[in-house]
Design a protein around this motif. Structure first.
Motif, PDB file in Angstrom:
ATOM      1  N   PRO A  66      24.561  42.474  18.042  1.00  0.00           N
ATOM      2  CA  PRO A  66      24.471  41.270  17.220  1.00  0.00           C
ATOM      3  C   PRO A  66      23.816  40.255  18.090  1.00  0.00           C
ATOM      4  O   PRO A  66      24.313  40.688  19.827  1.00  0.00           O
ATOM      5  CB  PRO A  66      25.627  40.769  16.956  1.00  0.00           C
ATOM      6  N   ARG A  67      22.288  39.599  18.595  1.00  0.00           N
ATOM      7  CA  ARG A  67      22.108  38.980  18.965  1.00  0.00           C
ATOM      8  C   ARG A  67      22.196  37.179  18.444  1.00  0.00           C
ATOM      9  O   ARG A  67      22.598  36.857  17.026  1.00  0.00           O
ATOM     10  CB  ARG A  67      20.804  39.266  19.306  1.00  0.00           C
ATOM     11  N   ILE A  68      21.375  36.869  19.457  1.00  0.00           N
ATOM     12  CA  ILE A  68      21.567  34.913  19.122  1.00  0.00           C
ATOM     13  C   ILE A  68      20.596  34.976  19.994  1.00  0.00           C
ATOM     14  O   ILE A  68      20.229  35.137  20.718  1.00  0.00           O
ATOM     15  CB  ILE A  68      22.791  34.441  20.222  1.00  0.00           C
ATOM     16  N   LEU A  69      19.760  34.226  18.801  1.00  0.00           N
ATOM     17  CA  LEU A  69      18.004  32.855  19.338  1.00  0.00           C
ATOM     18  C   LEU A  69      18.844  31.505  18.979  1.00  0.00           C
ATOM     19  O   LEU A  69      18.754  30.944  17.942  1.00  0.00           O
ATOM     20  CB  LEU A  69      17.323  34.040  17.529  1.00  0.00           C
ATOM     21  N   VAL A  70      18.222  30.644  20.396  1.00  0.00           N
ATOM     22  CA  VAL A  70      17.855  29.320  19.996  1.00  0.00           C
ATOM     23  C   VAL A  70      16.747  29.247  19.244  1.00  0.00           C
ATOM     24  O   VAL A  70      15.725  29.529  20.429  1.00  0.00           O
ATOM     25  CB  VAL A  70      18.150  29.384  21.554  1.00  0.00           C
ATOM     26  N   TRP A  99      22.319  30.361  29.559  1.00  0.00           N
ATOM     27  CA  TRP A  99      21.078  31.286  29.371  1.00  0.00           C
ATOM     28  C   TRP A  99      22.103  32.527  29.127  1.00  0.00           C
ATOM     29  O   TRP A  99      21.771  33.248  28.306  1.00  0.00           O
ATOM     30  CB  TRP A  99      20.289  31.262  30.517  1.00  0.00           C
ATOM     31  N   TYR A 100      23.374  32.812  28.995  1.00  0.00           N
ATOM     32  CA  TYR A 100      23.778  33.477  29.603  1.00  0.00           C
ATOM     33  C   TYR A 100      24.855  33.847  28.275  1.00  0.00           C
ATOM     34  O   TYR A 100      25.048  35.545  27.668  1.00  0.00           O
ATOM     35  CB  TYR A 100      25.504  34.184  31.044  1.00  0.00           C
ATOM     36  N   GLY A 334      31.722  35.586  23.060  1.00  0.00           N
ATOM     37  CA  GLY A 334      31.123  36.402  24.104  1.00  0.00           C
ATOM     38  C   GLY A 334      30.304  36.364  24.782  1.00  0.00           C
ATOM     39  O   GLY A 334      29.635  35.621  24.816  1.00  0.00           O
ATOM     40  N   ILE A 335      29.974  36.767  26.425  1.00  0.00           N
ATOM     41  CA  ILE A 335      28.984  36.403  26.848  1.00  0.00           C
ATOM     42  C   ILE A 335      28.278  37.914  26.581  1.00  0.00           C
ATOM     43  O   ILE A 335      28.421  39.007  26.639  1.00  0.00           O
ATOM     44  CB  ILE A 335      29.575  36.904  28.736  1.00  0.00           C
ATOM     45  N   PHE A 421      42.996  28.293  44.138  1.00  0.00           N
ATOM     46  CA  PHE A 421      42.470  28.247  42.088  1.00  0.00           C
ATOM     47  C   PHE A 421      40.800  29.137  43.165  1.00  0.00           C
ATOM     48  O   PHE A 421      40.227  29.367  43.757  1.00  0.00           O
ATOM     49  CB  PHE A 421      41.465  26.761  42.185  1.00  0.00           C
ATOM     50  N   THR A 422      41.220  29.710  41.573  1.00  0.00           N
ATOM     51  CA  THR A 422      39.717  30.361  40.970  1.00  0.00           C
ATOM     52  C   THR A 422      38.811  30.240  39.998  1.00  0.00           C
ATOM     53  O   THR A 422      38.982  29.783  39.173  1.00  0.00           O
ATOM     54  CB  THR A 422      39.881  32.139  41.114  1.00  0.00           C
ATOM     55  N   ALA A 423      37.830  30.094  40.264  1.00  0.00           N
ATOM     56  CA  ALA A 423      36.785  29.833  39.772  1.00  0.00           C
ATOM     57  C   ALA A 423      35.637  30.907  39.216  1.00  0.00           C
ATOM     58  O   ALA A 423      35.265  31.609  40.550  1.00  0.00           O
ATOM     59  CB  ALA A 423      36.084  28.650  39.515  1.00  0.00           C
ATOM     60  N   ARG A 424      35.293  31.120  37.885  1.00  0.00           N
ATOM     61  CA  ARG A 424      34.502  32.062  37.427  1.00  0.00           C
ATOM     62  C   ARG A 424      32.839  31.690  38.126  1.00  0.00           C
ATOM     63  O   ARG A 424      32.340  29.968  37.279  1.00  0.00           O
ATOM     64  CB  ARG A 424      34.716  32.515  36.255  1.00  0.00           C
ATOM     65  N   LEU A 425      32.326  31.938  38.320  1.00  0.00           N
ATOM     66  CA  LEU A 425      30.875  32.244  39.511  1.00  0.00           C
ATOM     67  C   LEU A 425      29.556  32.692  37.889  1.00  0.00           C
ATOM     68  O   LEU A 425      28.690  32.525  37.224  1.00  0.00           O
ATOM     69  CB  LEU A 425      30.344  32.327  40.193  1.00  0.00           C
ATOM     70  N   PHE A 426      30.052  34.426  37.920  1.00  0.00           N
ATOM     71  CA  PHE A 426      29.320  34.917  38.031  1.00  0.00           C
ATOM     72  C   PHE A 426      29.512  36.635  37.240  1.00  0.00           C
ATOM     73  O   PHE A 426      30.464  36.279  37.812  1.00  0.00           O
ATOM     74  CB  PHE A 426      27.920  35.270  38.552  1.00  0.00           C
ATOM     75  N   GLN A 427      29.142  37.524  36.272  1.00  0.00           N
ATOM     76  CA  GLN A 427      29.743  38.561  35.517  1.00  0.00           C
ATOM     77  C   GLN A 427      28.022  39.577  35.735  1.00  0.00           C
ATOM     78  O   GLN A 427      27.092  39.215  34.712  1.00  0.00           O
ATOM     79  CB  GLN A 427      30.577  38.693  34.462  1.00  0.00           C
ATOM     80  N   GLY A 428      28.017  40.127  36.730  1.00  0.00           N
ATOM     81  CA  GLY A 428      27.458  40.884  36.992  1.00  0.00           C
ATOM     82  C   GLY A 428      26.980  42.650  36.297  1.00  0.00           C
ATOM     83  O   GLY A 428      28.290  43.206  35.848  1.00  0.00           O
ATOM     84  N   GLU A 429      25.818  43.320  36.654  1.00  0.00           N
ATOM     85  CA  GLU A 429      26.138  45.013  36.451  1.00  0.00           C
ATOM     86  C   GLU A 429      25.200  45.720  37.310  1.00  0.00           C
ATOM     87  O   GLU A 429      23.984  45.735  37.526  1.00  0.00           O
ATOM     88  CB  GLU A 429      25.141  45.367  34.873  1.00  0.00           C
ATOM     89  N   LEU A 430      25.746  45.113  38.702  1.00  0.00           N
ATOM     90  CA  LEU A 430      25.216  45.998  39.813  1.00  0.00           C
ATOM     91  C   LEU A 430      25.270  46.495  40.481  1.00  0.00           C
ATOM     92  O   LEU A 430      26.247  46.375  40.569  1.00  0.00           O
ATOM     93  CB  LEU A 430      24.297  44.550  40.358  1.00  0.00           C
TER      94      LEU A 430
END
Length: 692
Positions: A66-70, A99-100, A334-335, A421-430
């Motif tokens: 399932p996708r999201i179109l804006v 955009w994610y 979700g992302i 203290f941690t903060a999420r910056l990116f979630q990747g697939e590299l």
């Protein structure tokens, strides 16, 4: 934006508008079939500026889920927020940065042919999001247009080819076809020919392109919104890439639509109006209600007009309200997009508007500006609805002086000595191969506030590994990470005060980089021996005190060396449409189009160029010229194509020549040294010379 343009942005709407004449480049739609058929747009002065320069970040196919179109629909489109191709002076301009959470972006207006401004295409592509233009017919005028468009099969196919030609030339990825008129039953066969031919032509020209049908006209020609996929509109769905279902659906409609679509259920984009006009769940702050149903029933979503947040001035401010609204989308779905996925990876966290511009730590402009093309890869910051007093507040900040562009991430709050203290910056697939990764990042902090970068890796056998990049790391991290690396500090002679550049390398062959976090901590405090002997050590270490740090950028690549830029002699730079006009006190104004290309005719890999001007003054003694005095490099703006238009640049009396410099920038954020950059010289009397 340079301050010389500021006064002009407030009175830029030319009347009447003649697209063939030189003026500050803008994006605009086509309003008639005659404009579409004649290809007049390609003869416009503005056309070359409207070509997007950023290719899609990833493969051309949509994910099988399932996708999201804006669908953008922001104040009718082509506003001061996005129509000025080279940017405007509105620091509070509307933008999207989540955009994610988006797969497809549609630029929408109520004009016949809506061509997406390149700023949207550039930043969407940078994030792996497809961009569609809109072809719409509505009301009485729309019926007349359809009568001509669909008069024969040949005319229908010809106009389809014109639309495909525009998408290919300007670099966007397809069309939303929105027919909201009543048609004659005899026109339906030609309508199907139009839609089918457009889809096939787009697919053959742009692999992975999309043509999506809007749920308006039925197979009988009536304008009758079905609010679902059924036998009355499926014939259109079958010959294109998807359907945008109208908003007034009932709870069981998505499930019924999925059944009708069969194995194409993800191509059903069920509409949600963010304004809440007749939409399931009421939209607005309850948009998640509809999203939850669509997620449950395994169909795609089409969010219409998320600019509702901006247009209605949702409290307390746009930045906070937008982050909160999109956090609800993430809670539901979700992302959807992950990055980094490829190298080089660079983000300066710029949202495409702000109060200043910096380049590699040096501020080059203090004027307010907006340009969505300048958005960096956006971080996946988590929204905290009710942060406590002792929590670090994390936000993209366009007011604090930046390292690169006009934004950074600011961490501000209270933190005890031994807390983190941690903060999420990116979630990747590299995926990482044999070559080591080189990390570079910039930090500015106060007192003993420190900022590290936490990296999470996963192996093919799902083994987890964590690495912390942290200067002045203490023993408190030894049991929390598999490895701790203290990056070295890089010397930079022109760096603004306060910034520190860190770099290091890491070898994780066979692993995949999955997460990047920021880690806030304190360097080892200098403790007072008297306090320790008095038994105050615990109190000293547990009392939160002010914490402040700024992250300016992150770069990840496999090559430690700087970018390899072509030498200035490799370029040809020219001036066109040179126009001088008189200004006050014997000054002049200059308008000029500057273009550049590689001498060998090859296509440059670069998509960003910073433009500067240097004004050289005549040096006079006893009424006679005795030499010249070079001025400072003045930043004019940024180009995303190999052209830049300067409008009414003030030239002081006594100026002898102008030197325009094109600073080439690479995808890893590096910029060519100004002294090594291609340039163009013009004498103040209008006689041009060329410098390489």
């Amino acid at each position: 934006m340079s301050s010389f343009n500021e006064t002009h942005y407030k009175k830029l709407d030319p009347a009447p508008f003649d697209p063939s004449q030189p003026s500050i480049p803008i994006s605009y739609p086509l309003k008639t079939l005659e404009d579409l058929e004649s290809r007049a747009y390609f003869n416009s002065f503005h056309c070359p500026f409207n070509i997007s320069s950023v290719p899609l970040m990833k493969s051309s196919s949509l994910d099988d889920r399932p996708r999201i179109l804006v669908c953008h629909d922001m104040k009718g489109g082509y506003t001061d927020d996005d129509k000025w191709v080279q940017g405007g002076d509105k620091e509070s301009a509307y933008a999207i940065w989540h955009w994610y959470l988006i797969d497809v972006f549609v630029y929408f207006s109520h004009n016949l042919v809506t061509l997406p401004p390149p700023c949207w295409t550039n930043t969407a592509h940078r994030h792996g999001v497809k961009v569609l233009g809109t072809f719409i017919t509505e009301f009485t005028e729309g019926r007349a247009i359809c009568s001509k468009l669909l008069s024969t099969k040949e005319s229908a196919q010809m106009y389809a080819e014109r639309l495909a030609e525009l998408a290919v030339a300007l670099g966007f990825d397809g069309w939303l076809i929105n027919m909201e008129v009543t048609l004659d039953l005899r026109q339906i066969s030609n309508l199907k020919a139009f839609l089918s031919h457009l889809t096939q032509t787009m697919h053959s020209s742009v692999p992975g392109s999309l043509v999506i049908w809007y749920d308006g006209v039925t197979i009988t020609g009536s304008l009758n919104y079905q609010n679902q996929l059924n036998e009355k509109n499926k014939a259109f769905f079958d010959i294109c890439d998807g359907i945008f279902v109208n908003y007034s659906w009932e709870e069981d409609y998505p499930k019924k639509s999925a059944a009708v679509a069969g194995d194409r259920q993800f191509d059903v984009y069920v509409g949600i109006d963010a304004f809440g006009r007749g939409t399931y769940g009421g939209g607005q702050w309850n948009t998640k209600v509809a999203l939850d149903v669509l997620k449950r029933d395994n169909v795609s979503a089409a969010i219409f007009a998320p600019g509702w947040i901006y247009e209605t001035d949702q409290p307390p401010d746009f930045q906070t309200a937008q982050n909160r609204w999109w956090s609800l989308v993430e809670k539901s779905w979700g992302i959807l997009k992950r990055y980094p996925k490829m190298l080089p990876f660079f983000s300066n966290f710029d949202q495409g508007h702000g109060f200043h511009i910096s380049i590699e730590g040096k501020q080059v402009s203090s004027a307010p500006w907006s340009n969505i093309s300048c958005q960096g890869l956006q971080p996946f910051l988590e929204f905290r609805d009710d942060p406590t007093v002792d929590t670090i507040k994390v936000l993209v900040d366009n007011k604090e002086a930046s390292y690169n562009g006009g934004g950074n991430i600011t961490f501000k709050g209270k933190l005890a000595d031994n807390d983190t203290f941690t903060a999420r910056l990116f979630q990747g697939e590299l995926f990482l191969g044999e070559l080591p990764l080189y990390f570079t990042y910039s930090v500015k902090s106060e007192g003993d506030s420190e900022l590290g970068i936490s990296l999470q890796f996963s192996s093919a056998t799902n083994q987890k590994s964590s690495v912390l990049l942290a200067p002045k790391a203490t023993s408190q991290f030894s049991d929390k990470f598999c490895k701790t690396i203290a990056p070295r500090q890089v010397k930079h002679p022109e760096l603004a005060p306060g910034w520190s550049i860190k770099d290091t390398s890491i070898d994780m062959n066979g692993y995949t980089l999955t997460e990047i976090h920021a880690l806030c901590y304190r360097s080892t405090p200098q403790r007072n021996d008297n306090a320790v002997s008095d038994g105050q050590d615990d109190k000293f270490s547990s009392t939160p005190t002010e914490y402040y740090a700024v992250l300016g950028h992150i770069t990840i690549k496999t090559n430690k060396e700087n970018s390899d830029f072509p030498p200035s002699s490799s370029w040809v730079v020219e001036g066109q449409y040179i126009k001088w006009s008189s200004g006050p006190q014997d000054s002049k104004n200059l308008s000029i189009k500057i273009i550049w290309k590689l001498r060998d005719g090859s296509k440059p890999r670069f998509s960003t160029y910073n433009i500067y001007v240097e004004k050289t003054a005549k040096q006079v003694a006893g009424g006679n010229p005795v030499g010249s005095v070079e001025g400072n490099q003045e930043y004019l703006g940024v180009a995303n194509v190999q052209a830049f238009y300067v409008s009414n640049l003030p030239i002081p009396s006594g100026t002898s020549s102008l030197k325009f410099t094109i600073q080439v920038c690479d995808t890893d954020g590096a910029c060519q040294e100004l002294d090594d950059s291609p340039s163009f010289q013009l004498d103040a009397g209008g006689q041009r010379n060329f410098l390489s």
